[in-house]
Enzyme design. Structure first.
Site, PDB file in Angstrom:
ATOM      1  CG  ASP A   1      -0.445   0.230   2.512  1.00  0.00           C
ATOM      2  OD1 ASP A   1       0.791   0.417   2.616  1.00  0.00           O
ATOM      3  OD2 ASP A   1      -1.214   0.251   3.491  1.00  0.00           O
TER       4      ASP A   1
ATOM      5  CG  HIS B   1       6.120 -29.130  10.215  1.00  0.00           C
ATOM      6  ND1 HIS B   1       5.853 -28.526  11.419  1.00  0.00           N
ATOM      7  CD2 HIS B   1       7.378 -29.627  10.309  1.00  0.00           C
ATOM      8  CE1 HIS B   1       6.908 -28.639  12.218  1.00  0.00           C
ATOM      9  NE2 HIS B   1       7.844 -29.307  11.559  1.00  0.00           N
TER      10      HIS B   1
ATOM     11  CG  HIS C   1       7.878 -25.382  11.717  1.00  0.00           C
ATOM     12  ND1 HIS C   1       7.879 -25.321  13.090  1.00  0.00           N
ATOM     13  CD2 HIS C   1       9.057 -25.960  11.360  1.00  0.00           C
ATOM     14  CE1 HIS C   1       9.014 -25.842  13.557  1.00  0.00           C
ATOM     15  NE2 HIS C   1       9.750 -26.226  12.517  1.00  0.00           N
TER      16      HIS C   1
ATOM     17  CB  THR D   1       1.454  -3.207  10.824  1.00  0.00           C
ATOM     18  OG1 THR D   1       0.235  -3.581  10.150  1.00  0.00           O
ATOM     19  CG2 THR D   1       1.248  -1.906  11.580  1.00  0.00           C
TER      20      THR D   1
ATOM     21  CB  CYS E   1       0.446  -2.642   4.528  1.00  0.00           C
ATOM     22  SG  CYS E   1       0.081  -3.660   5.973  1.00  0.00           S
TER      23      CYS E   1
END
Ligand code: RB5
Length: 148
Positions: free
Chosen positions: A8, A133, A98, A67, A65
């Site tokens: 963004d 996994h 994982h 965060t 973005c």
């Protein structure tokens, strides 16, 4: 190997640095924008990369973005996406080993450019470990199927 990248307005400069970095590592890049620092809506860009990854246009994705959180939440709404926010190198390695994350996300307001490059490299160079996994990832797919 082709990497879909999007961001963004909070992450235009970071996106450009990361694209140069992954190209230098030898990867091909599909850039889904944005290239503008005008305020925009991160779900649009999360969905673009998510679709590119699940339809096979790209092998994996990088989302950025402010965060890394909003854009990854949006991407994770697309069935088959496992987008993981990483702010450190260890997590970046483990989300591939994982969780077989097919998209990594991080925040341009959270990590600096050098750490972001280390995160991306750790993710791209790690390998999924399979075994137990794989079983857990299949369980995640089963949760998705229950939503049909
Ligand atoms: C944009 O201001 C900001 O909300 C966005 O980049 C992101 O951090 C959302 O999770």
């Amino acid at each position: 190997m082709k990497i879909a990248v999007a961001n963004d307005h909070a992450a235009v400069k970071m996106k450009n640095e990361i694209i140069s970095f992954v190209k230098d590592l030898g990867y091909d890049v599909l850039d889904f924008g944005t290239d503008s620092e005008e305020s925009c809506d991160y779900p649009i860009y999360g969905e673009k990369v998510a679709n590119a990854v699940v339809n096979g246009e790209a092998d994996c994705g990088i989302l950025i973005c402010g965060t890394g959180v909003g854009i990854s939440i949006a991407a994770n709404k697309v069935k088959g996406v496992r987008a993981a926010v990483c702010s450190d190198v260890t997590t970046a390695r483990l989300v591939k080993e994982h969780n077989n994350a097919n998209i990594i996300a991080f925040g341009a307001r959270i990590v600096g450019a050098e750490l972001a490059k280390d995160i991306v490299k750790a993710y791209l160079e790690a390998e999924f470990l399979g075994g137990k996994h794989e079983r857990r990832i299949n369980m995640i797919s089963e949760i998705e199927k229950k939503q049909d």
